[in-house]
Design a protein around this motif. Sequence first.
Motif, PDB file in Angstrom:
ATOM      1  N   GLU A 194       0.838  -1.206   0.000  1.00  0.00           N
ATOM      2  CA  GLU A 194       0.000   0.000   0.000  1.00  0.00           C
ATOM      3  C   GLU A 194       0.872   1.255   0.000  1.00  0.00           C
ATOM      4  O   GLU A 194       0.563   2.250  -0.669  1.00  0.00           O
ATOM      5  CB  GLU A 194      -0.913   0.022   1.224  1.00  0.00           C
ATOM      6  N   GLN A 195       1.963   1.216   0.753  1.00  0.00           N
ATOM      7  CA  GLN A 195       2.888   2.356   0.800  1.00  0.00           C
ATOM      8  C   GLN A 195       3.570   2.560  -0.551  1.00  0.00           C
ATOM      9  O   GLN A 195       3.727   3.686  -1.017  1.00  0.00           O
ATOM     10  CB  GLN A 195       3.977   2.112   1.860  1.00  0.00           C
ATOM     11  N   ILE A 196       3.967   1.453  -1.138  1.00  0.00           N
ATOM     12  CA  ILE A 196       4.680   1.520  -2.414  1.00  0.00           C
ATOM     13  C   ILE A 196       3.763   2.048  -3.508  1.00  0.00           C
ATOM     14  O   ILE A 196       4.168   2.820  -4.367  1.00  0.00           O
ATOM     15  CB  ILE A 196       5.252   0.126  -2.769  1.00  0.00           C
ATOM     16  N   ARG A 197       2.510   1.632  -3.454  1.00  0.00           N
ATOM     17  CA  ARG A 197       1.507   2.130  -4.383  1.00  0.00           C
ATOM     18  C   ARG A 197       1.385   3.652  -4.269  1.00  0.00           C
ATOM     19  O   ARG A 197       1.348   4.359  -5.272  1.00  0.00           O
ATOM     20  CB  ARG A 197       0.162   1.482  -4.036  1.00  0.00           C
TER      21      ARG A 197
ATOM     22  N   PHE B 163       5.839  10.156  -6.013  1.00  0.00           N
ATOM     23  CA  PHE B 163       7.156  10.362  -6.626  1.00  0.00           C
ATOM     24  C   PHE B 163       7.101  10.328  -8.151  1.00  0.00           C
ATOM     25  O   PHE B 163       7.979  10.841  -8.824  1.00  0.00           O
ATOM     26  CB  PHE B 163       8.152   9.290  -6.173  1.00  0.00           C
ATOM     27  N   GLY B 164       6.096   9.626  -8.683  1.00  0.00           N
ATOM     28  CA  GLY B 164       6.048   9.423 -10.123  1.00  0.00           C
ATOM     29  C   GLY B 164       6.544   8.020 -10.463  1.00  0.00           C
ATOM     30  O   GLY B 164       6.719   7.183  -9.573  1.00  0.00           O
TER      31      GLY B 164
ATOM     32  N   ARG C 106      -0.401  25.540 -16.563  1.00  0.00           N
ATOM     33  CA  ARG C 106      -0.457  24.702 -15.363  1.00  0.00           C
ATOM     34  C   ARG C 106      -0.315  23.224 -15.715  1.00  0.00           C
ATOM     35  O   ARG C 106       0.406  22.478 -15.060  1.00  0.00           O
ATOM     36  CB  ARG C 106      -1.769  24.935 -14.613  1.00  0.00           C
ATOM     37  N   SER C 107      -1.008  22.840 -16.793  1.00  0.00           N
ATOM     38  CA  SER C 107      -1.025  21.415 -17.120  1.00  0.00           C
ATOM     39  C   SER C 107       0.341  20.878 -17.507  1.00  0.00           C
ATOM     40  O   SER C 107       0.594  19.698 -17.390  1.00  0.00           O
ATOM     41  CB  SER C 107      -2.023  21.169 -18.251  1.00  0.00           C
ATOM     42  N   GLU C 108       1.251  21.768 -17.947  1.00  0.00           N
ATOM     43  CA  GLU C 108       2.531  21.205 -18.354  1.00  0.00           C
ATOM     44  C   GLU C 108       3.596  21.261 -17.256  1.00  0.00           C
ATOM     45  O   GLU C 108       4.676  20.709 -17.426  1.00  0.00           O
ATOM     46  CB  GLU C 108       3.046  21.840 -19.651  1.00  0.00           C
ATOM     47  N   CYS C 109       3.273  21.886 -16.133  1.00  0.00           N
ATOM     48  CA  CYS C 109       4.308  21.897 -15.090  1.00  0.00           C
ATOM     49  C   CYS C 109       3.835  21.318 -13.762  1.00  0.00           C
ATOM     50  O   CYS C 109       4.597  21.275 -12.807  1.00  0.00           O
ATOM     51  CB  CYS C 109       4.864  23.301 -14.908  1.00  0.00           C
ATOM     52  N   GLU C 110       2.598  20.807 -13.731  1.00  0.00           N
ATOM     53  CA  GLU C 110       2.092  20.289 -12.458  1.00  0.00           C
ATOM     54  C   GLU C 110       2.961  19.151 -11.916  1.00  0.00           C
ATOM     55  O   GLU C 110       3.283  19.099 -10.728  1.00  0.00           O
ATOM     56  CB  GLU C 110       0.635  19.826 -12.620  1.00  0.00           C
ATOM     57  N   HIS C 111       3.364  18.233 -12.782  1.00  0.00           N
ATOM     58  CA  HIS C 111       4.215  17.120 -12.353  1.00  0.00           C
ATOM     59  C   HIS C 111       5.512  17.612 -11.729  1.00  0.00           C
ATOM     60  O   HIS C 111       5.949  17.125 -10.694  1.00  0.00           O
ATOM     61  CB  HIS C 111       4.565  16.228 -13.551  1.00  0.00           C
ATOM     62  N   LEU C 112       6.116  18.602 -12.416  1.00  0.00           N
ATOM     63  CA  LEU C 112       7.409  19.097 -11.945  1.00  0.00           C
ATOM     64  C   LEU C 112       7.278  19.819 -10.602  1.00  0.00           C
ATOM     65  O   LEU C 112       8.191  19.799  -9.784  1.00  0.00           O
ATOM     66  CB  LEU C 112       8.039  20.011 -13.002  1.00  0.00           C
ATOM     67  N   ILE C 113       6.107  20.417 -10.381  1.00  0.00           N
ATOM     68  CA  ILE C 113       5.874  21.047  -9.080  1.00  0.00           C
ATOM     69  C   ILE C 113       5.738  19.972  -8.008  1.00  0.00           C
ATOM     70  O   ILE C 113       6.361  20.044  -6.957  1.00  0.00           O
ATOM     71  CB  ILE C 113       4.613  21.942  -9.107  1.00  0.00           C
ATOM     72  N   ARG C 114       4.964  18.944  -8.313  1.00  0.00           N
ATOM     73  CA  ARG C 114       4.757  17.885  -7.323  1.00  0.00           C
ATOM     74  C   ARG C 114       6.057  17.151  -7.002  1.00  0.00           C
ATOM     75  O   ARG C 114       6.267  16.667  -5.903  1.00  0.00           O
ATOM     76  CB  ARG C 114       3.688  16.900  -7.795  1.00  0.00           C
ATOM     77  N   GLN C 115       6.932  17.064  -7.998  1.00  0.00           N
ATOM     78  CA  GLN C 115       8.192  16.372  -7.764  1.00  0.00           C
ATOM     79  C   GLN C 115       9.272  17.288  -7.201  1.00  0.00           C
ATOM     80  O   GLN C 115      10.421  16.876  -7.021  1.00  0.00           O
ATOM     81  CB  GLN C 115       8.663  15.721  -9.068  1.00  0.00           C
TER      82      GLN C 115
ATOM     83  N   VAL D   6       7.546  13.382  -1.292  1.00  0.00           N
ATOM     84  CA  VAL D   6       8.757  13.961  -1.884  1.00  0.00           C
ATOM     85  C   VAL D   6       9.417  14.921  -0.899  1.00  0.00           C
ATOM     86  O   VAL D   6      10.629  14.858  -0.676  1.00  0.00           O
ATOM     87  CB  VAL D   6       8.435  14.687  -3.214  1.00  0.00           C
ATOM     88  N   SER D   7       8.598  15.783  -0.262  1.00  0.00           N
ATOM     89  CA  SER D   7       9.254  16.750   0.631  1.00  0.00           C
ATOM     90  C   SER D   7       9.756  16.083   1.904  1.00  0.00           C
ATOM     91  O   SER D   7      10.795  16.463   2.428  1.00  0.00           O
ATOM     92  CB  SER D   7       8.349  17.954   0.917  1.00  0.00           C
ATOM     93  N   ASN D   8       9.065  15.057   2.394  1.00  0.00           N
ATOM     94  CA  ASN D   8       9.582  14.262   3.519  1.00  0.00           C
ATOM     95  C   ASN D   8      10.930  13.663   3.191  1.00  0.00           C
ATOM     96  O   ASN D   8      11.864  13.668   3.982  1.00  0.00           O
ATOM     97  CB  ASN D   8       8.645  13.089   3.832  1.00  0.00           C
ATOM     98  N   HIS D   9      10.987  13.123   1.996  1.00  0.00           N
ATOM     99  CA  HIS D   9      12.192  12.448   1.536  1.00  0.00           C
ATOM    100  C   HIS D   9      13.354  13.433   1.470  1.00  0.00           C
ATOM    101  O   HIS D   9      14.463  13.136   1.896  1.00  0.00           O
ATOM    102  CB  HIS D   9      11.896  11.831   0.162  1.00  0.00           C
TER     103      HIS D   9
END
Lengths: 195, 182, 209, 230
Positions: free
Chosen positions: A84-87, A93-94, A178-187, C193-196
Amino acid sequence: MLAEKALDLVRELHRSLGGTLSPYNEDKIRQVLEEMQTLYDQNKDGAQFAAEGQTDLISAIQVRHAGIQRNKRCLLAYLYTRLEQIRKMRWEFGSVLPPDVKYNMCEQEVQWFNQYNRLLANYMRSVGESGGLDLTQDMKPPKTLYVLVRCIADHGEFETQDGNTVLFKKNSQHYLLRSECEHLIRQGVLEHIIQ
Amino acid sequence: MDASEIEFLAEKEHVRVIPNFSQDKIYLISGDLGPFSAGLPVSIPLWLAVNLKQRQKCRILPPDWMDIDGLKDKKQEEADSRFFTDMPSPFYMEITQLLLQCATDDIPGADEVRTLIKDIWDLRLAKLRSSIDVFIKSGASHAKLNHLTLLEMNTVRQFLTKALDHMHRLKLCVSGDPAVQQ
Amino acid sequence: MAALLVSSGMTNNYFSLDDILASQETIPCTFNVKVATMGYLDQSTSDVDINMGTKLDLPFWLAKYLHKGSRGIVSVDTPKTYKEGYRHIFTADPNVVDLYRLGPYFYLFGEKLLSLQLPDTDDIANVLLKTFQGRFRNIMDGSQNALHSDLASQMEKLDVQERQLFAAGQQGLHEFQKWESRESEKLSTSAMVSNHRKRKRIGYIANAT
Amino acid sequence: MSDLVEIDSLLSSNTPLNNTEDGEEEAMTASEVLQKLEEAWLNEKFAPDLLPVKSNLVECMLAQIDAMEANIATAKKGDFRISVHRMEIDRIRYIISSYLRIRLAKIEKFTTHVLQEEEKHRDTDTPLLSDAELEFAKGYNSSVMSHLTNTALRHMPANVASLNSKETAVVPLVDSYVFLKVNETTENVLIEEETVDAGEEIMDLLQGDQHIMRYRPVASLVESGAVSLI
């Protein structure tokens, strides 16, 4: 006490929930499986004597059987909760995990992660008629079409949807869809700046 | 649910704006908008109104209820009533928040409006907490929540449902339901 | 990532870590029969067997298994915390009791006890409900106001489920405040990610010293 | 430019879409479909169990978005309307994504249970899962099962080396509390079953009222649309 090592596994994982994944405890898992085997072997021997009329062995068999079941439950709960954690990591993380996070997973868990990745990708591709829908995007209700972002780290060149190339240099600021940088923000590559 | 999602729902509410441009009808999937004529009021969803305001393409007309005297009366009514009163908009808080953020200059007495709305909100939340306490103590199995807005519900959603779930299980224990006693 | 979390609560499912931990709480048991070769479970003696009449605290999962059936291997007794003496304290002033110290799974373990059909089952069930109802207001007020005061001390006396409830109350409040300050508009780095990141930074410092 | 107007008028909310299935005429406008989808999204968000999938609504809205995007592509740069259409597309895509994400999370959490329930629904008018979801659920189930088998079960003594799915299936807590709004007055709803010390509790749900109560007694009303979860 019976099934003590299995309980250790559960406690260990329970403590680490909410943080990052704790290292896969292969050693302890092996010990749990060994204890189960030992209890099982003792029960096989015991069953023979019990059949010959030694009733105090029957109760011992029951105690050991309860121990086997308990070990099984703890061990499976440990493995299942880790999945569940890995999921969850796939979503946060992506599709590529940082090496030190991967380091805490066993080989089979890495395989499972890749399998989950594929399942999810296949599913997302099959949504709708025209090439699918990336469900790992649009995580928050949209507020604006464009967002102002700042690079947290150097990240090389980036091609925008309208064909322009921008250079993601540390501390540089960009105005992007927004749609093209959302991933990069989350990561954590870009930081969203609210004006 | 995230408060930002409730805001998202609130953004569908219509407000009236006075555009400074003209434009034929726009056929959106969610329905037709316009036509827009410079200087003439037109009713559009809040999400678009905020966007146009940010681009300096319109002036926003505050909703009728966003009026200092009316809100003072409303506050008094809320304070006097044991029950939740009916709010003039189910999204009063979100609309106030958004308009005061992007269109302060269009709202007469903006600061006072902000204070009054917040006072009403606080009165209602205090009422919500004490009614939750009565609800739990009474051991009742359900409650009617008329006039409570979505955002108000949402601030206690997880807490209240968790508490009631917990209490439900404990009640089953008292009545000897074997389903719980595994 | 809240959207992805299906409301979980404390599900009593097979894989639930909380349920496993709650079923590890012990119950006073008396052996009705001799159990050969299992003496090692009783750390107070070096006997090879468990003799008939031996008194031993067993974890719930084992006690339950050995207790079931008409010829139960063990007889069970109510754990001290759920006996009449404590029940009086809970009913008299539920808010002063440190349930975490007595629990920490006061309610969940209590529910499990009921299945053993102890003579005071009804009283235990009643006290679980009354205790929760009695403590509820404090938990709610604490979780809604404890922004600046010491959270740790507020939560100290709460059992595990009460702590989860408290945390849910806090979260609701925080989320609203984030919304009010417009912080929720900002797209942010995912929590893992930020935790990491933070962890890595601490790791480097630790390595350097 | 003229293209935009032409397709735009096709997509105007006054034009009923042909949203038919098995020959039954059921014309809905795009904005009605969107409204239904939004309701389905919120119900799914708050219901403790997985609701029957609304594939029609999702597909219809995705097609609308595709058409609109094609449309925008042909429009003159700088047309005021482009950004308005884009913003709306973003909003609709958010609803669809969130809806499908919530469903995936439930499918993952209750995999065994969902697959069992799907058996019962498969050949009815209201399948629980879309074809893609079903495939995902099966794949997910087998990936989890083979992981548990490879890492643990096959190393266990033979008599315990398998999983009894009845015992281990994670099931939704349908007795969880939910908030709801009544769309259609429904009388005589059984709220509490009769218990040893209390009688049954029946009440009327009146249109417009809001309640907090357990999900189980109103589950069927959510499906029929008589109440909405909020």
